[in-house]
Write a protein that holds these residues in place. Structure first.
Motif, mmCIF file in Angstrom:
data_model
loop_
_atom_site.group_PDB
_atom_site.id
_atom_site.type_symbol
_atom_site.label_atom_id
_atom_site.label_comp_id
_atom_site.label_asym_id
_atom_site.label_seq_id
_atom_site.Cartn_x
_atom_site.Cartn_y
_atom_site.Cartn_z
ATOM 1 N N THR A 24 59.553 18.343 1.915
ATOM 2 C CA THR A 24 60.608 17.164 2.553
ATOM 3 C C THR A 24 60.713 16.255 1.687
ATOM 4 N N TYR A 67 73.900 15.539 9.192
ATOM 5 C CA TYR A 67 73.514 15.664 10.593
ATOM 6 C C TYR A 67 74.106 15.596 11.924
ATOM 7 N N VAL A 115 66.340 20.388 2.171
ATOM 8 C CA VAL A 115 66.279 19.879 2.486
ATOM 9 C C VAL A 115 67.221 18.595 2.800
ATOM 10 N N PHE A 138 69.576 7.761 4.467
ATOM 11 C CA PHE A 138 68.503 8.223 3.800
ATOM 12 C C PHE A 138 67.332 8.289 3.980
ATOM 13 N N CYS A 181 66.724 8.731 13.985
ATOM 14 C CA CYS A 181 66.115 9.816 14.013
ATOM 15 C C CYS A 181 67.305 10.939 13.723
ATOM 16 N N GLY A 231 65.994 14.500 10.179
ATOM 17 C CA GLY A 231 65.516 13.428 9.267
ATOM 18 C C GLY A 231 65.688 11.783 9.640
ATOM 19 N N GLY A 238 63.575 13.017 4.990
ATOM 20 C CA GLY A 238 63.787 14.289 5.847
ATOM 21 C C GLY A 238 62.531 15.858 5.793
#
Length: 124
Positions: free
Chosen positions: A58, A111, A106, A47, A96, A35, A50
């Motif tokens: 995506t 994360y 996604v 965000f 990232c 992402g 991703g």
């Protein structure tokens, strides 16, 4: 250890294009969803885009749909963010991130691994 290193950020003018790269090491890249997030000082991290490990799916935040494209090259352990028609509102530090995840959706949060970020500044 896991490392994510972003590159490509710079000062550009409104309407310009820019391509960010993020190269990963220390993990099995092809098993991770990737992402891109961005953050402006004083604001929460957002965000942006991703992609699943196999590039089948995506996801984008509404404000960048039609302008940004996320892609990846598993052979190079690299994920990209192509940004077109840049606007001053896109100015931020772009990071990232990697998350061990399947291919049916996604992830947009939680994360586990993060890069340090690269600064994108769009002047009007």
């Amino acid at each position: 250890q896991v490392q994510l290193v972003e590159s490509g950020g710079q000062l550009v003018q409104a309407g310009d294009s820019l391509k960010l790269s993020c190269t990963a090491s220390g993990l099995t890249f092809s098993s991770f969803a990737m992402g891109w997030f961005r953050q402006v000082p004083g604001n929460e991290r957002e965000f942006v885009a991703g992609i699943t490990w196999n590039s089948i799916l995506t996801e984008y935040v509404d404000s960048v749909k039609g302008r940004f494209t996320i892609s990846r090259d598993n052979a190079k352990n690299t994920v990209y963010l192509q940004m077109n028609s840049l606007d001053p509102e896109d100015t931020a530090v772009y990071c990232c991130a990697a998350k061990w995840w399947g291919s049916k959706s996604v992830p947009i949060n939680n994360y586990g691994y993060w890069g340090q970020g690269t600064q994108v500044t769009v002047s009007s």
